[in-house]
Design an enzyme around this catalytic site. Structure first.
Site, PDB file in Angstrom:
ATOM      1  N   ASP A 190       0.866  -1.167   0.000  1.00  9.61           N
ATOM      2  CA  ASP A 190       0.000   0.000   0.000  1.00  9.61           C
ATOM      3  C   ASP A 190       0.920   1.239   0.000  1.00  9.61           C
ATOM      4  O   ASP A 190       2.134   1.120   0.217  1.00  9.61           O
ATOM      5  CB  ASP A 190      -0.851  -0.059   1.285  1.00  9.61           C
ATOM      6  N   ASP A 204      -0.199   5.130   0.955  1.00 10.82           N
ATOM      7  CA  ASP A 204      -0.456   6.116   2.012  1.00 10.82           C
ATOM      8  C   ASP A 204      -0.375   5.492   3.399  1.00 10.82           C
ATOM      9  O   ASP A 204      -1.066   4.509   3.700  1.00 10.82           O
ATOM     10  CB  ASP A 204      -1.850   6.734   1.836  1.00 10.82           C
ATOM     11  N   GLU A 237     -13.280   5.273   8.878  1.00  8.40           N
ATOM     12  CA  GLU A 237     -12.245   4.384   8.331  1.00  8.40           C
ATOM     13  C   GLU A 237     -11.542   3.605   9.444  1.00  8.40           C
ATOM     14  O   GLU A 237     -11.285   2.413   9.323  1.00  8.40           O
ATOM     15  CB  GLU A 237     -11.214   5.209   7.527  1.00  8.40           C
ATOM     16  N   SER A 295      -2.592   1.336  -4.442  1.00  4.54           N
ATOM     17  CA  SER A 295      -3.038   2.464  -3.622  1.00  4.54           C
ATOM     18  C   SER A 295      -4.424   2.974  -3.978  1.00  4.54           C
ATOM     19  O   SER A 295      -4.754   3.153  -5.153  1.00  4.54           O
ATOM     20  CB  SER A 295      -2.033   3.605  -3.782  1.00  4.54           C
ATOM     21  N   ALA A 296      -5.190   3.254  -2.950  1.00  6.35           N
ATOM     22  CA  ALA A 296      -6.484   3.905  -3.139  1.00  6.35           C
ATOM     23  C   ALA A 296      -6.313   5.428  -3.159  1.00  6.35           C
ATOM     24  O   ALA A 296      -7.275   6.179  -3.150  1.00  6.35           O
ATOM     25  CB  ALA A 296      -7.439   3.489  -2.018  1.00  6.35           C
ATOM     26  N   LYS A 298      -9.714  -3.555  -2.787  1.00  8.28           N
ATOM     27  CA  LYS A 298      -8.434  -3.883  -3.410  1.00  8.28           C
ATOM     28  C   LYS A 298      -8.449  -5.301  -3.995  1.00  8.28           C
ATOM     29  O   LYS A 298      -7.757  -5.579  -4.967  1.00  8.28           O
ATOM     30  CB  LYS A 298      -7.288  -3.653  -2.426  1.00  8.28           C
ATOM     31  N   ASP A 308      -1.473  -0.722   5.887  1.00  6.73           N
ATOM     32  CA  ASP A 308      -1.769  -0.098   7.177  1.00  6.73           C
ATOM     33  C   ASP A 308      -3.253  -0.194   7.509  1.00  6.73           C
ATOM     34  O   ASP A 308      -3.672   0.229   8.586  1.00  6.73           O
ATOM     35  CB  ASP A 308      -1.345   1.388   7.201  1.00  6.73           C
TER      36      ASP A 308
HETATM   37  P1  TMP Z   1      -4.767   3.471   0.965  1.00  2.62           P
HETATM   38  O1  TMP Z   1      -3.646   3.924   1.845  1.00  2.62           O
HETATM   39  O2  TMP Z   1      -5.410   2.222   1.450  1.00  2.62           O
HETATM   40  O3  TMP Z   1      -4.347   3.353  -0.452  1.00  2.62           O
HETATM   41  O4  TMP Z   1      -5.927   4.559   1.060  1.00  2.62           O
HETATM   42  C1  TMP Z   1      -5.766   5.891   0.810  1.00  2.62           C
HETATM   43  C2  TMP Z   1      -5.935   6.734   2.010  1.00  2.62           C
HETATM   44  O5  TMP Z   1      -6.380   8.008   1.550  1.00  2.62           O
HETATM   45  C3  TMP Z   1      -6.935   6.294   3.056  1.00  2.62           C
HETATM   46  O6  TMP Z   1      -6.260   6.129   4.288  1.00  2.62           O
HETATM   47  C4  TMP Z   1      -7.908   7.455   3.182  1.00  2.62           C
HETATM   48  C5  TMP Z   1      -7.188   8.595   2.533  1.00  2.62           C
HETATM   49  N1  TMP Z   1      -8.050   9.621   1.908  1.00  2.62           N
HETATM   50  C6  TMP Z   1      -7.786  10.960   2.194  1.00  2.62           C
HETATM   51  O7  TMP Z   1      -6.885  11.257   2.981  1.00  2.62           O
HETATM   52  N2  TMP Z   1      -8.566  11.925   1.613  1.00  2.62           N
HETATM   53  C7  TMP Z   1      -9.586  11.626   0.747  1.00  2.62           C
HETATM   54  O8  TMP Z   1     -10.257  12.532   0.231  1.00  2.62           O
HETATM   55  C8  TMP Z   1      -9.833  10.242   0.451  1.00  2.62           C
HETATM   56  C9  TMP Z   1     -10.941   9.878  -0.492  1.00  2.62           C
HETATM   57  C10 TMP Z   1      -9.034   9.286   1.046  1.00  2.62           C
HETATM   58 MG    MG Z   2      -2.821   3.195   3.561  1.00  7.49          MG
END
Ligand code: TMP
Ligand code: MG
Length: 294
Positions: free
Chosen positions: A43, A45, A90, A158-159, A207, A232
């Site tokens: 991942d 972020d 979340e 990554s999201a 995912k 994470d």
């Molecule tokens: P990930 O780490 O699982 O890829 O997810 C992305 C992270 O982005 C998740 O912890 C939530 C965050 N996020 C923001 O900080 N701002 C936003 O507007 C959105 C949609 C997600």
């Molecule tokens: Mg993350």
């Protein structure tokens, strides 16, 4: 404790394992199979990037953009409101993934709608990242460079926002040829202005679906059935669901926030849990072990 696997970092105070013996056994069979059978799926972020620095939260890909001068004050307010509503959801351990999923889709959809209204220019993204507080975790150079030197593929799943993520690792000098990214990419019109996001939305709880849409990638890596997964969020656990004929997997989870409430569920689902550890020291030590450098 770990009599055969000599990784002293696994005794760091940030490291928690429900079953250290099992971790030892998996690592042993992976080292036996050789580093040319290994792939890493991580991942981005709050996994490859820091959660906090000097007591201050570090930005996600979305935050990098949200906090930039490309976004109007009014829009910043709205994005912050969304963050204040949805981030507590979340990380809420009292709600199930099923309950959170539609709310996460709502967060991503609403945030992306707001971003699209801002007519963001592609040619300004590099500046936005340069001026941001984005920070990869300590030890990132070793992590990326070592994987590259040993030709171990790294999938960053990554999201967040792919265009921002790529710029972060590019500016850090670690966007090597062994790195592949699955993420949400921006769709710009011919004049370079953001009009939409491309393809299927990736949020923190789909995912698995994202992985299954990318069978080609995993097909290419079918000679690498040994996986190191890093995340994470509990949603990150499904990132390796597309891996073909998987033999071994070691899951490393960074537990950054709400530690006491979430520790047990992390211990139940991740093999190695790193509590408030802002470094890549443990994954790096494992990589060095797997590549015979220790
Ligand atoms: P990930 O780490 O699982 O890829 O997810 C992305 C992270 O982005 C998740 O912890 C939530 C965050 N996020 C923001 O900080 N701002 C936003 O507007 C959105 C949609 C997600
Ligand atoms: Mg993350």
């Amino acid at each position: 404790m770990l009599s055969n696997v000599k990784i002293p970092e696994l005794s760091n105070p940030s490291v928690y394992m429900k079953n250290p013996k099992r971790v030892q056994e998996i690592l042993q069979s992976m080292v036996k199979a050789g580093s040319n059978t290994v792939q890493v799926i991580s991942d981005f972020d709050m996994t490859l990037t820091r959660f906090a620095f000097n007591g201050k939260r570090c930005p996600t890909c979305h935050n990098i953009l949200d906090n930039s001068k490309l976004i109007s004050e009014d829009c910043k307010e709205k994005l912050k409101e969304l963050l204040n509503i949805y981030y507590p959801i979340e990380i809420d351990s009292s709600r199930s993934i099923e309950e959170k999923l539609p709310l996460m889709v709502e967060w991503w959809t609403r945030a992306h709608e707001l971003l699209v209204q801002q007519e963001i220019r592609k040619d300004l993204l590099a500046m936005v990242v340069r001026e941001s507080d984005a920070m990869l975790r300590d030890g990132y150079q070793l992590f990326f460079n070592h994987l590259h030197e040993h030709s171990i593929p790294l999938l960053i799943f990554s999201a967040g926002i792919g265009d921002i993520l790529e710029e972060v690792i590019l500016q850090a000098g670690v966007f090597h040829s062994n790195v592949k990214v699955f993420s949400n990419y921006m769709d710009f019109d011919e004049s370079g202005v953001l009009r939409a996001f491309k393809g299927e939305l990736i949020h923190i709880y789909n995912k698995r679906e994202g992985a299954l849409l990318n069978t080609g990638h995993f097909q290419e890596l079918r000679t690498r059935p040994n996986v190191l997964l890093m995340g994470d969020s509990l949603g990150d656990l499904t990132m390796a669901d597309g891996v073909q004929d998987m033999e071994n997997i070691v899951k490393i989870g960074f537990l950054n926030d709400k530690v006491e409430e979430r520790k047990q569920s992390y211990l139940d689902s991740y093999d190695i849990v790193l509590v408030k550890d802002e470094t890549l020291e443990v994954p790096n030590a494992i990589l060095l072990y797997l590549t015979g450098n220790k």
